[in-house]
Design an enzyme around this catalytic site. Sequence first.
Site, PDB file in Angstrom:
ATOM      1  N   ARG A 137      22.181  27.940  53.662  1.00 12.45           N
ATOM      2  CA  ARG A 137      23.491  27.373  53.983  1.00 12.45           C
ATOM      3  C   ARG A 137      24.513  28.500  53.898  1.00 12.45           C
ATOM      4  NH1 ARG A 137      24.660  23.752  48.486  1.00 12.45           N
ATOM      5  NH2 ARG A 137      25.325  25.501  47.210  1.00 12.45           N
TER       6      ARG A 137
ATOM      7  N   ASN B  43      32.976  23.691  51.749  1.00 10.35           N
ATOM      8  CA  ASN B  43      32.378  23.560  50.414  1.00 10.35           C
ATOM      9  C   ASN B  43      32.386  24.909  49.711  1.00 10.35           C
ATOM     10  OD1 ASN B  43      30.932  21.735  48.557  1.00 10.35           O
ATOM     11  ND2 ASN B  43      29.281  23.234  48.750  1.00 10.35           N
ATOM     12  N   GLU B  44      32.954  24.938  48.548  1.00 11.77           N
ATOM     13  CA  GLU B  44      32.869  26.115  47.681  1.00 11.77           C
ATOM     14  C   GLU B  44      33.087  27.424  48.450  1.00 11.77           C
ATOM     15  OE1 GLU B  44      29.195  25.818  45.455  1.00 11.77           O
ATOM     16  OE2 GLU B  44      30.182  24.546  43.982  1.00 11.77           O
TER      17      GLU B  44
ATOM     18  N   GLU C  39      32.135  18.196  41.077  1.00  7.54           N
ATOM     19  CA  GLU C  39      30.680  18.257  40.874  1.00  7.54           C
ATOM     20  C   GLU C  39      30.404  18.723  39.453  1.00  7.54           C
ATOM     21  OE1 GLU C  39      28.561  20.880  43.493  1.00  7.54           O
ATOM     22  OE2 GLU C  39      29.713  20.281  45.243  1.00  7.54           O
TER      23      GLU C  39
ATOM     24  N   TRP D 190      18.872  25.871  39.884  1.00  7.68           N
ATOM     25  CA  TRP D 190      19.073  27.222  40.424  1.00  7.68           C
ATOM     26  C   TRP D 190      19.106  28.302  39.350  1.00  7.68           C
ATOM     27  CZ3 TRP D 190      23.676  28.163  38.123  1.00  7.68           C
ATOM     28  CH2 TRP D 190      24.589  27.112  38.001  1.00  7.68           C
TER      29      TRP D 190
ATOM     30  N   GLU E  91      16.973  21.806  46.797  1.00  9.47           N
ATOM     31  CA  GLU E  91      17.506  21.202  45.571  1.00  9.47           C
ATOM     32  C   GLU E  91      16.698  20.003  45.103  1.00  9.47           C
ATOM     33  OE1 GLU E  91      21.961  22.762  45.485  1.00  9.47           O
ATOM     34  OE2 GLU E  91      21.705  21.100  46.866  1.00  9.47           O
TER      35      GLU E  91
ATOM     36  N   PHE F  11      14.584  19.678  42.829  1.00  5.82           N
ATOM     37  CA  PHE F  11      14.476  19.497  41.376  1.00  5.82           C
ATOM     38  C   PHE F  11      15.831  19.453  40.678  1.00  5.82           C
ATOM     39  CE2 PHE F  11      10.221  21.300  42.342  1.00  5.82           C
ATOM     40  CZ  PHE F  11       9.471  20.205  41.910  1.00  5.82           C
ATOM     41  N   HIS F  12      16.912  19.438  41.435  1.00  5.24           N
ATOM     42  CA  HIS F  12      18.241  19.318  40.813  1.00  5.24           C
ATOM     43  C   HIS F  12      18.424  17.872  40.378  1.00  5.24           C
ATOM     44  CE1 HIS F  12      22.566  19.552  40.221  1.00  5.24           C
ATOM     45  NE2 HIS F  12      22.520  20.853  40.441  1.00  5.24           N
TER      46      HIS F  12
HETATM   47  C1  GAL Z   1      27.163  23.427  44.229  1.00  7.94           C
HETATM   48  C2  GAL Z   1      27.194  22.909  45.642  1.00  7.94           C
HETATM   49  C3  GAL Z   1      26.353  21.681  45.818  1.00  7.94           C
HETATM   50  C4  GAL Z   1      25.034  21.837  45.120  1.00  7.94           C
HETATM   51  C5  GAL Z   1      25.273  22.158  43.678  1.00  7.94           C
HETATM   52  C6  GAL Z   1      24.004  22.292  42.861  1.00  7.94           C
HETATM   53  O1  GAL Z   1      27.396  24.789  44.214  1.00  7.94           O
HETATM   54  O2  GAL Z   1      28.495  22.652  46.072  1.00  7.94           O
HETATM   55  O3  GAL Z   1      26.170  21.438  47.189  1.00  7.94           O
HETATM   56  O4  GAL Z   1      24.300  22.854  45.736  1.00  7.94           O
HETATM   57  O5  GAL Z   1      25.949  23.371  43.586  1.00  7.94           O
HETATM   58  O6  GAL Z   1      24.251  22.641  41.526  1.00  7.94           O
END
Ligand code: GAL
Length: 682
Positions: A124, A162-163, A316, A324, A364, A366-367
Amino acid sequence: MTTVPHVPRTEGFRALVDDLGICFGGDYNPEQWPRDVWLEDADLMVQAGVNLVTIGVFSWSRLEPSPGERDFAWLDEVLDLLHARGIAVDLASPTASPPPWLGVQHPETLPVDRDGVRLVAGSRNQFTPASRVYREHALAITTDLARRYADHPAVRMWHVGNEYGQLDFGDEAAREFRSWLRDKYGTIEALNAAWGTTVWAQGYRAFDEVLPPRRMPYLVNPAQSLDFRRYSSDQLLAVYREQRDAIRAVGATQPITTNFMEFFVHADYWAWAPEVDVIANDHYIDHSSPTAASDAALVHDLMRSLGGGRPWVLMEHAVSSVSWRPHNLPKSPAQTRLDSLQAVARGADAICFFQWRQARSGAERFHSAMLPHAGADTDVFRSVTALGADLRRLRDVADGRVEASVAVLFDWSSWWAGEEPARPTERLETLAQVQRWHRELWRRGVAVDLVRPGADLSAYRVVLVPHSYVLEPDAAASLSAAVRAGASLVVGPFSGVADANAAILPGRSPALLRDVLGVSGEEWVGLPDAPTALEIAPEWTTGRAAAAGLPTAGILGERLRAEGADVLARFAAGHLAGAPAVTRHHAGEGTAWYLGAIVSDDVLGAVLGDALEAVDVRGVVLDLPDDVEAVRRGAALFLLNHGSTERIVTAAGRWRDLLSDAPLEDAVAIGPGDAVVLTDRP
Ligand code: GAL
C-alpha cells in the site's frame, strides 16, 4: 495564487458527540467480505455498542476497478445498512492505496526511495505526493465519492487518505522540491547563503541543479536535509488539502480529517493541525516499554494541544496485539480498557480501533480486531462490548476540557535539525528528553499542554524547553517575556543552538536566552559512558534531598559560566570539572533554570519540582500514589492505576464513580489496571 487560510469547522464533530455520546468503533473494510457478512457485522456492531465506523480507506481498486470506471453499488448498500442500524460513518477518500493499474500506466506515480529504487504495487502507499498524475486521479475519485455521499445521512465525517507520511526522492519530488525552494528563497544566491554551500564546494548555479538528499558519498548538508523535511511535510499536506477542498467543493458539510501518527517525524503536525476539523490519531502503544503509560499520556497531550484543547478522536488503536512488530505481545482486555480510558481522560471523545473484523487475507491477518476470526463467542468480543458500555457511562465527560498551567515546547524543525548526524553526540534524542520531562509531571498529576515556538504563553505559569535545538528570535523573546511576567522557565541542554537554517548561532550560547538564563556556554561535549558525578550546592535544599540517589550527568554537557545565575550543581569530575551544570536565575517576576547537561532523573525531578513550587502549581491530587495517573477533565477526575497492586487515593469530598456508579467518600481504592472516573455531581 493566494491561498485562503482554512478555518477548522469544529462544530461538526461536537454535534456528532452531542448526538452519539463518546464515539466508539473502528475501521471497517466491507470490501473484503461478502454481503451476508455485512449483515452479521451490522448486527454485531449494534450488540457491541459501536456507533461510528471508518469505511473505504483501502477501497480504491474496488471503487475504480479500471481507469475511469465507478462501482459505488456495494458502498450504497453498506451505507444504507449501517444507517438503518443507527451507525454513523466516517467515509474515507480511498487514496492511500492506488490500484495497481495506476502504477502500470503511469510509473511516475510510484515513489522512489533514497537509493533510487522505485517502489511498486502489492502493498500500500505506492504513490508519490509529488506526482500530478496521482493527484489528478486521487482528486477524481474523491470528488465522485463526495458528490455521491455528501448528503447521505450515515456519513458524519470524512477521512482523507491514511496516515500521510512517506518520503519520496524521485524526479517528481526533485521538480516539486525545487519549486518549493524557489518560493522560499526567490534566488539561488539566497539558497546558497541559507544552506552555507561554501562548505565542501556545494555552491549551486541554478535551482535545477538542486536535488533531494538522495544517497550521497558522505554526510548530507544539514540545511538541505532540513528543507527537504519541511518540503516533504508540506507536499503531503498539499495533497491532503486538495482532497479536503474537493470534498467541501461538492457541498459536504461534515467535519473532515486525516489520521495522525503520534509524534510522527515526517509530518509537522503544528502545520497540519489547523487544516483538519478535528484532530485524529492512530496510536499503537508498546506495552513492553516500562514507560508506556507516561509516553502514551504525552501523545494524548500532544493531540489535545494540536486541537487547541478541543476534544479529539483516537482513530485507531489495537484491541490486542498488532502484527507488524517482530514479536507481538497481546494486550489484556483490562489493558485495552485502561488505554481507552486514558485517552478519554486526556481529551478524546472517540475511541476507535483498527479494525472491526479481523482480516482473513492480506498482510494483517494476524492483527487483532474487535471481532476476531473466532467470532463473537470470544473473550475479546465480550470485552469490546463491555468497553462500549463503559464509554456510554462517560457521556457526561464528553466535551470537557483539561486545563493545564504547564507548557512544554515542541517543534518539528528543531527535532529534524537537532537529530542530523555529525553532532557532539547522537545519543541526545529530542523525543526521549521530552518524554522524560513530561513523565516528571505525569507522575505528579500535573496537566501539561504542548506548545509550538512563538505560541502565546500567557495562560501558563511554567514553561519547559527540554531540548529545542533551533530557536528563532520571536520564540526566544516570548520565553523571556513569560519569565519576566512571572513564569518559571526550565531549559534543557543544547537548546537555542541553531537558527532556522540549522546554522549555529554565533557567540556564547544559548545566545538568545543568555540574558534571561543568566548563564552562557562556550563548548558542547559528549560525556563519557560512565555517569559523571555532580556536586550539589549546599544551599539547594531540594537538590540535596534528591541527591540521595547520587546526582550525575551523561550524554552531553556544556562548559558554562554563570552570569548572574545561582549555581545549583557543578560537574564534580571529568573534562568539565568545576563548571556549572544546573543554574537558576531570577529575572523580572519569574525564575529561569538551565540544565547544562543531561542530568539524572533525581536532579531533573528536583529542578522541575522547584519550578512548579515557585509558582504554586500542584497536581490534581495531593500525595498521588506511584503508578496512579490523575487527570481532571471538566468536572470529572480520572484516576488510572497502571500498576500491578491496588492503590488507595485520598481525595477529600463526596464523589460518585461514573463507571461503577458507586458513591465514594474521601478515599478510593483502585485495583491493578483499573480506573475510576469521579464526579462531584450527584
Ligand atoms: C495503521 C493503519 C491501518 C492498519 C494499522 C495496523 O498504521 O492506518 O490501516 O494497518 O496500522 O496496526
